[in-house]
Design an enzyme around this catalytic site. Structure first.
Site, mmCIF file in Angstrom:
data_model
loop_
_atom_site.group_PDB
_atom_site.id
_atom_site.type_symbol
_atom_site.label_atom_id
_atom_site.label_comp_id
_atom_site.label_asym_id
_atom_site.label_seq_id
_atom_site.Cartn_x
_atom_site.Cartn_y
_atom_site.Cartn_z
ATOM 1 N N HIS A 79 28.059 1.262 3.625
ATOM 2 C CA HIS A 79 29.268 1.248 4.442
ATOM 3 C C HIS A 79 29.424 -0.058 5.213
ATOM 4 C CE1 HIS A 79 27.203 1.647 8.316
ATOM 5 N NE2 HIS A 79 26.366 2.466 7.702
ATOM 6 N N TRP A 94 28.924 1.218 16.315
ATOM 7 C CA TRP A 94 27.604 1.107 16.950
ATOM 8 C C TRP A 94 26.788 -0.035 16.371
ATOM 9 C CZ3 TRP A 94 24.894 6.318 18.578
ATOM 10 C CH2 TRP A 94 25.608 6.863 19.661
ATOM 11 N N THR A 119 22.033 3.986 15.306
ATOM 12 C CA THR A 119 23.076 4.947 14.948
ATOM 13 C C THR A 119 22.520 6.185 14.259
ATOM 14 O OG1 THR A 119 24.569 3.069 14.646
ATOM 15 C CG2 THR A 119 25.326 5.216 13.856
ATOM 16 N N ARG A 172 31.749 6.987 8.486
ATOM 17 C CA ARG A 172 31.734 5.564 8.139
ATOM 18 C C ARG A 172 31.544 5.351 6.639
ATOM 19 N NH1 ARG A 172 27.098 6.837 11.110
ATOM 20 N NH2 ARG A 172 25.061 6.105 10.340
ATOM 21 N N GLU A 207 22.447 8.684 6.555
ATOM 22 C CA GLU A 207 21.487 7.705 7.042
ATOM 23 C C GLU A 207 20.231 8.409 7.540
ATOM 24 O OE1 GLU A 207 19.750 5.169 7.071
ATOM 25 O OE2 GLU A 207 21.195 3.674 7.802
ATOM 26 N N ARG A 208 19.149 7.653 7.607
ATOM 27 C CA ARG A 208 17.907 8.188 8.167
ATOM 28 C C ARG A 208 18.139 8.639 9.603
ATOM 29 N NH1 ARG A 208 12.731 5.480 10.042
ATOM 30 N NH2 ARG A 208 13.682 3.443 9.724
ATOM 31 N N ARG A 240 11.272 0.988 12.433
ATOM 32 C CA ARG A 240 12.434 0.640 11.615
ATOM 33 C C ARG A 240 12.074 0.305 10.176
ATOM 34 N NH1 ARG A 240 16.359 -3.692 14.146
ATOM 35 N NH2 ARG A 240 17.637 -2.854 12.468
ATOM 36 N N HIS A 277 24.429 4.740 3.033
ATOM 37 C CA HIS A 277 23.852 4.016 4.160
ATOM 38 C C HIS A 277 22.652 3.179 3.726
ATOM 39 C CE1 HIS A 277 26.314 6.667 6.720
ATOM 40 N NE2 HIS A 277 26.071 7.532 5.751
#
Length: 345
Positions: free
Chosen positions: A100, A105, A112, A149, A203-204, A230, A273
């Site tokens: 996306h 954010w 996010t 998104r 997303e994660r 991350r 994502h």
């Protein structure tokens, strides 16, 4: 005719920075040529053999076979079919992956995860640019995450497709949702593309980091700890998901729902994502857990794969068309582009 377009599309190979890179190859048999259009950039990616996928697949140098058939789409179907031709299964299908565009954010530098925030103006522009890049590639089915998104990205991208089919979100929550969203015109149905949403492509989930400022979090916990949350494969943030956990759901969904569509000859786009797509690419390219953590995906940059004979062959990132004759990634896609040109003249 298609051969002419195919030959016109030959150009130079350029590297693209969307993904971490080493090299990859694709073998196409004896009647094959090295192919990259001059308006076509390829992401050279990590293709070393990994241990994530149990299925055996082979990859080699970017080439395109001249013995392939036409793309599965009414635009590219031959004018005259024999009984035997209609029974043949398509020999290949296109798979497009799009991360996306920039979210509100992302712009604010906040974690996010699974919080459902929309695109920024830049994100909208990135989605539209992604659509231009894939405007000549056949799409029969679209999958997105359950987050707005990703859905915005898919819808905006399809506004640029030259086929002008309308993406329609399929509402399967209950019987009433199915009944109320029913289309009663067969002709209208033919001009629609089903859009299926799935939380497994989300997303994660970043747990207690969601909504926190990334720089402030690094200042508080230390840059090394935040980087571990991350970018490590199996270490989750507090009460969140690791990449490994995200991969388990995303890849399982891909195998169960999306791969059979490709096997049947459907051309598929996935708008999702960074982490869910990294997980799927890990599966497609057989990356190891160490290789995938260095894999980077840019927002709004589509990645094209060709599914052929049970293997996924990466074709890279197409660039917006600037002249006729480009997009001959394979003979079938060249023919599809040519028929689009003829139909829309």
């Amino acid at each position: 005719m298609a051969t002419t377009v195919f030959q016109q599309a030959l150009g130079t190979l350029e590297s693209h920075s969307c993904l971490s890179s080493s090299g990859f190859r694709h073998e196409c048999g004896s009647a094959s040529v090295r192919l990259i259009s001059k308006d076509f950039k390829v992401d050279i990616a990590l293709m070393r053999r990994g241990n994530y996928c149990s299925k055996k697949r082979s990859f080699s140098l970017i080439q395109a076979s001249t013995s392939q058939t036409t793309v599965f789409d009414p635009v590219s179907s031959p004018l005259h079919k024999t009984a035997n031709d209609s029974k043949k299964k398509p020999s290949e299908a296109a798979l497009i992956l799009i991360r996306h565009g920039e979210s509100m954010w992302n712009e604010k530098n906040l974690f996010t995860g699974c919080v459902d925030v929309p695109l920024t103006k830049k994100g909208v522009e990135e989605a539209i640019e992604a659509g231009k890049r894939i405007s000549n590639i056949p799409i029969d089915l679209i999958y997105t995450s359950a987050l707005i998104r990703a859905q915005m990205t898919a819808m905006l991208a399809m506004t640029q497709h030259r086929r002008k089919k309308v993406p329609i979100i399929q509402h399967e929550e209950n019987e009433q949702a199915r009944a109320w969203s029913q289309i009663f015109s067969e002709e209208t149905n033919k001009q629609c593309i089903p859009v299926l949403t799935a939380w497994q492509l989300n997303e994660r989930m970043y747990g207690e980091l969601q909504g926190l400022n990334k720089q402030e979090t690094a200042d508080k916990y230390g840059k090394a700890k935040v980087q571990e949350w991350r970018r490590s494969y199996d270490i989750p943030p507090p009460n969140g998901e690791s990449l490994e956990m995200c991969a388990e759901r995303a890849v399982a969904y891909f195998q169960e729902h999306i791969e059979p569509q490709l096997q049947s000859g459907k051309n598929v786009m996935i708008a999702a994502h960074g982490n869910s797509l990294r997980s799927i690419i890990m599966y497609l390219d057989k990356l190891t857990s160490q290789e995938v953590i260095s894999l980077e995906l840019s927002t709004g940059i589509p990645m094209l794969y060709i599914f052929k004979e049970g293997s996924f062959i990466r074709r890279g990132s197409p660039v917006a068309p600037t002249e006729a004759g480009v997009y001959a990634y394979t003979k079938r896609l060249a023919q599809y582009r040519q028929r689009l040109d003829e139909m829309l003249q």
